[in-house]
Design a protein around this motif. Structure first.
Motif, short mmCIF file in Angstrom:
data_model
loop_
_atom_site.label_atom_id
_atom_site.label_comp_id
_atom_site.label_asym_id
_atom_site.label_seq_id
_atom_site.Cartn_x
_atom_site.Cartn_y
_atom_site.Cartn_z
N UNK A 66 -14.06 -76.74 16.18
CA UNK A 66 -13.26 -77.97 15.56
C UNK A 66 -12.24 -78.39 16.44
N UNK A 67 -11.50 -79.41 16.13
CA UNK A 67 -10.31 -79.79 17.03
C UNK A 67 -9.04 -79.84 16.33
N UNK A 68 -7.93 -79.86 16.93
CA UNK A 68 -6.39 -80.04 16.35
C UNK A 68 -6.48 -81.56 16.28
N UNK A 69 -5.30 -81.86 15.51
CA UNK A 69 -4.79 -83.11 15.42
C UNK A 69 -4.66 -83.77 16.71
N UNK A 70 -3.92 -82.99 17.53
CA UNK A 70 -3.47 -83.42 18.93
C UNK A 70 -4.65 -83.87 19.66
N UNK B 20 -25.79 -92.07 21.62
CA UNK B 20 -26.33 -90.69 21.02
C UNK B 20 -26.20 -89.66 22.18
N UNK B 21 -26.72 -89.78 23.35
CA UNK B 21 -26.66 -88.70 24.17
C UNK B 21 -25.22 -88.09 24.46
N UNK B 22 -24.41 -89.06 24.60
CA UNK B 22 -22.97 -88.39 24.69
C UNK B 22 -22.41 -87.77 23.37
N UNK B 23 -22.70 -88.28 22.28
CA UNK B 23 -22.33 -87.61 21.34
C UNK B 23 -22.89 -86.03 20.90
N UNK B 24 -24.51 -85.95 21.19
CA UNK B 24 -25.16 -84.96 21.02
C UNK B 24 -24.67 -83.94 21.93
N UNK B 25 -24.39 -84.30 23.17
CA UNK B 25 -24.27 -83.22 24.33
C UNK B 25 -22.89 -82.82 23.90
N UNK B 26 -21.93 -83.47 23.64
CA UNK B 26 -20.42 -83.03 23.10
C UNK B 26 -20.69 -81.99 21.97
N UNK B 27 -21.55 -82.33 20.87
CA UNK B 27 -21.82 -81.36 19.70
C UNK B 27 -22.34 -80.04 20.14
N UNK B 28 -23.54 -80.12 21.07
CA UNK B 28 -24.06 -78.81 21.58
C UNK B 28 -22.92 -78.04 22.26
N UNK B 29 -22.08 -78.72 23.22
CA UNK B 29 -20.92 -78.28 24.12
C UNK B 29 -19.94 -77.46 23.06
N UNK B 30 -19.71 -78.11 22.18
CA UNK B 30 -18.65 -77.78 20.96
C UNK B 30 -19.04 -76.32 20.51
N UNK B 31 -20.39 -75.86 20.20
CA UNK B 31 -20.87 -74.75 20.05
C UNK B 31 -20.67 -73.56 20.82
N UNK B 32 -20.61 -73.82 22.07
CA UNK B 32 -20.14 -72.87 23.13
C UNK B 32 -21.34 -71.72 23.21
N UNK B 33 -21.02 -70.44 23.36
CA UNK B 33 -22.08 -69.56 23.35
C UNK B 33 -22.32 -69.04 22.00
N UNK B 34 -21.84 -69.59 21.12
CA UNK B 34 -22.41 -68.88 19.77
C UNK B 34 -23.23 -69.44 19.15
N UNK C 2 -29.33 -74.97 24.78
CA UNK C 2 -29.34 -73.45 24.74
C UNK C 2 -29.89 -72.80 23.62
N UNK C 3 -30.86 -71.94 23.65
CA UNK C 3 -31.56 -71.59 22.51
C UNK C 3 -30.73 -70.95 21.47
N UNK C 4 -29.49 -70.91 21.36
CA UNK C 4 -28.38 -70.62 20.34
C UNK C 4 -28.26 -71.63 19.49
N UNK C 5 -28.44 -72.85 20.16
CA UNK C 5 -27.98 -74.20 19.24
C UNK C 5 -29.31 -74.56 18.60
N UNK C 6 -29.12 -74.87 17.39
CA UNK C 6 -30.36 -75.41 16.46
C UNK C 6 -29.92 -76.85 16.33
#
Length: 657
Positions: free
Chosen positions: A452-456, A402-416, A375-379
């Motif tokens: 971010x993620x909780x310890x659990x 790489x594709x799995x980790x980058x995809x997860x990182x982008x998804x972690x940003x959400x809509x912000x 998404x355009x909100x992700x740099x």
């Protein structure tokens, strides 16, 4: 006038008191000294009485009265102590206050002795100082004992620090804990301001989940007089979670009442982390085995569906009404095949063949591939400390990581709005514990500014099928596959994340130092006419049917059997004399593929064998190598790869004719 008896008694009493005073003096001091008002010794001073002649500066140091005159007595003082002694003397002369100082003096034996000196001013009727009288007490043994005590204490503190421990005392009188200098840091407190605390104050630092049990152990110890150990986490102000265990003993008074408890805090964080790591490893191994078993059964279905769809597509023309449906079936089978590969990548964890893959092009390719879906909100930011560095992971495997980790990182940003930063970090000696300290590694970091993620959550992200994404948005296999690939490639995956701080995935991979050799490519040549007899053994009828049709289409003669024991009987009866190659599945009821190979070769020792399986372990590949089978061909790639391998093996057989 008193009678003679009273006089004698009086003198006897005085002499007795003097004798006692002299004895007391000898036990307390080693030197009695006298100087003038300016602190100078006089050479013309009268000789001291014989009973204290050995308590003079001259007798102690071995210097003559002439040598001690004026400030000559300083010659016996240690050079390092002269300045502070003179400063103390000048201060007393100026103020008239008692002289109290300590310095070292050379004894007549040559040994340096520590002396504590006390001097008082002697004044005339007008109050003017006319002399100084004083003593020097030998405190050498005291200072040595103090130094030895400090050394023991320093060693104890060093041992406690090395052992990640801290000693403490709980006093029943004031209900407070008192601990040594190593206690504060274990609780994340400033050592200078945290030498003691009551239980109510410590309560706030105990992890909420452990608080009740820990306080109950302390209360039971105080109530019963028997020490109750506790294992708990400290919620430190710096965010670090520290595991502590208490050990100690109870001291009671004559009435059996608890007076105090002496104990230690032991930092068991590393132990707990290791235990948790082992628990997670066993959990992943167990689930990997389960996943592998599922994949084994599932890929047989996928192979039958996809293979038959491909055969059917060859039987009909594109205008046929069923052609589009068959294409969709084939596409779905391909997606299922990819899912099986990912399950197997997690489950098998086989060591991967070393390769040489430059990191920068692989990262650029992964970002380019994913760009349409970002998404355009992700740099996306990229930084390469070394643009030429390469790893030993294969290009396909590295791309999947790489594709799995980058995809997860982008998804972690959400809509912000947020940033994903991908970097190849400079070499570091701070390697994860599971890596070889002597090895050479490269590190790729993928950081996001998400929630971010909780310890659990962090403890479960590598479990297969675990996902925090909404239903239909993820399979939960991405990170499990990444972990499996990285581990199989001899690397390590480290995660740093906390709520509100984003996440950082650090991928450590063996560094490649040589360019990969170009693969040998056989010159293009027409495939010789086939006609060899293939015995195909698989307990799954649908797979046997598929492989018979597939291999017959390309010219092979195929005999299929679903019972391996029937194949053995075929060779015993002599009906297997014209079989050129045996292809067998590994996992079959009654007799597995290895047992079949052994049985067939006891009849026909040089029969060529190929083996397929939907799931293999390291020991399976080793056993196959021992039997001369070579690499086990993994389903669902059986059709294409088996055809190539049969062509190669049959070409070898034809060359021998």
């Amino acid at each position: 006038m008193k009678n003679q008896g009273e006089v004698v008694s009086l003198w006897t009493s005085i002499a007795d008191r003097e004798s006692r005073l002299l004895a007391l003096l000898r036990t307390a001091v080693q030197i009695i000294w006298v100087t003038d008002a300016e602190g100078r010794a006089s050479e013309s001073d009268p000789e001291p009485p014989s009973d204290i002649a050995d308590l003079t500066w001259s007798a102690f140091t071995g210097l003559s009265t002439a040598q001690l005159a004026g400030v000559g007595w300083l010659a016996a003082v240690h050079p390092d102590d002269v300045a502070q002694l003179l400063a103390a003397r000048e201060r007393s002369i100026r103020t008239g206050e008692d002289l109290r100082t300590e310095f070292r003096v050379r004894h007549r034996s040559g040994e340096w002795r520590s002396m504590a000196s006390h001097g008082e001013a002697v004044r005339d009727a007008s109050g003017a100082i006319i002399a100084w009288y004083g003593t020097c007490a030998d405190v050498t043994s005291i200072r040595r004992a103090e130094a030895a005590h400090r050394e023991v204490q320093d060693r104890l503190l060093a041992a406690l620090d090395a052992g990640e421990m801290a000693t403490w005392i709980w006093q029943a009188s004031d209900q407070r804990f008192y601990w040594d200098a190593t206690g504060g840091p274990l609780w994340g407190l400033d050592p200078a301001n945290a030498g003691s605390s009551d239980l109510a104050t410590l309560r706030q630092y105990i992890h909420p989940d452990d608080r009740e049990a820990t306080l109950r152990a302390a209360e039971m110890t105080a109530a019963t007089g028997t020490f109750h150990s506790a294992l708990f986490r400290v919620a430190r102000a710096d965010g670090v979670v520290q595991w502590l265990q208490t050990r100690g003993r109870v001291e009671k008074d004559a009435n059996g009442h608890v007076v105090r408890v002496i104990g230690a805090f032991v930092d068991v964080t590393k132990l707990k982390t290791t235990e948790e790591g082992l628990r997670q490893t066993k959990k992943l191994q167990g689930r990997g085995t389960l996943a592998g078993g599922i994949a084994h059964d599932f890929n047989n279905l996928e192979l039958a569906i996809g293979g038959n769809a491909q055969l059917a597509l060859g039987d009909v023309d594109p205008p046929h009404p069923a052609y589009a449906s068959l294409q969709e079936i084939a596409k779905a089978a391909a997606r299922a095949s990819d899912l099986v590969r990912r399950i197997l990548a997690f489950a098998t964890r086989e060591p991967l063949a070393p390769a040489v893959t430059p990191l920068q092009p692989a990262i650029l390719d992964a970002v380019k591939l994913l760009s349409p879906g970002i998404p355009p909100t992700a740099s996306i930011e990229m930084h390469f400390d070394d643009e030429t560095v390469a790893c030993s992971l294969g290009q396909a495997e590295l791309g999947q990581v790489l594709t799995n980790l980058i995809t997860n990182a982008v998804h972690a940003l959400g809509d912000k709005p947020g940033t994903v930063r991908i970097s190849v970090d400079p070499p570091s000696s701070d390697l994860p514990a599971e890596l070889n300290p002597a090895g050479a590694y490269v590190c790729v970091s993928i950081r996001d500014t998400g929630a971010g993620m909780s310890a659990e959550t962090r403890s479960r992200i590598f479990e297969p099928f675990f996902t925090t994404k909404p239903t239909g948005k993820g399979t939960g296999l991405g990170l499990a596959v990444v972990h499996g690939i990285v581990t199989a490639g001899g690397g390590a995956l480290v995660v740093d994340s906390a709520p509100g701080r984003g996440s950082t995935f650090r991928v450590w991979l063996p560094r490649a130092t040589q360019m990969a050799a170009a693969a040998d490519v056989d010159p293009a040549a027409p495939i010789a006419p086939r006609g060899e007899h293939i015995l195909y053994v698989d307990d799954d009828e649908s797979i046997s049917y598929l492989m018979r049709r597939t291999l017959e289409r390309v010219g092979y003669r195929v005999t299929c059997m679903i019972d391996p024991r029937a194949a053995v009987q075929m060779f015993r009866d002599g009906r297997g004399h014209d079989v050129d190659v045996v292809v067998t599945d590994l996992a079959m009821p009654g007799m597995n593929g290895f047992d079949l190979v052994v049985a067939l070769r006891s009849i026909h020792s040089d029969v060529p064998v190929l083996m397929t399986s939907g799931y293999t372990r390291d020991e399976d590949q080793q056993r196959a190598a021992q039997l001369g089978i070579g690499r086990i061909i993994l389903k669902p790639d059986t059709v294409e790869e088996l055809a190539r391998e049969l062509d190669r093996r049959c070409a070898e057989l034809r060359a021998l004719v």
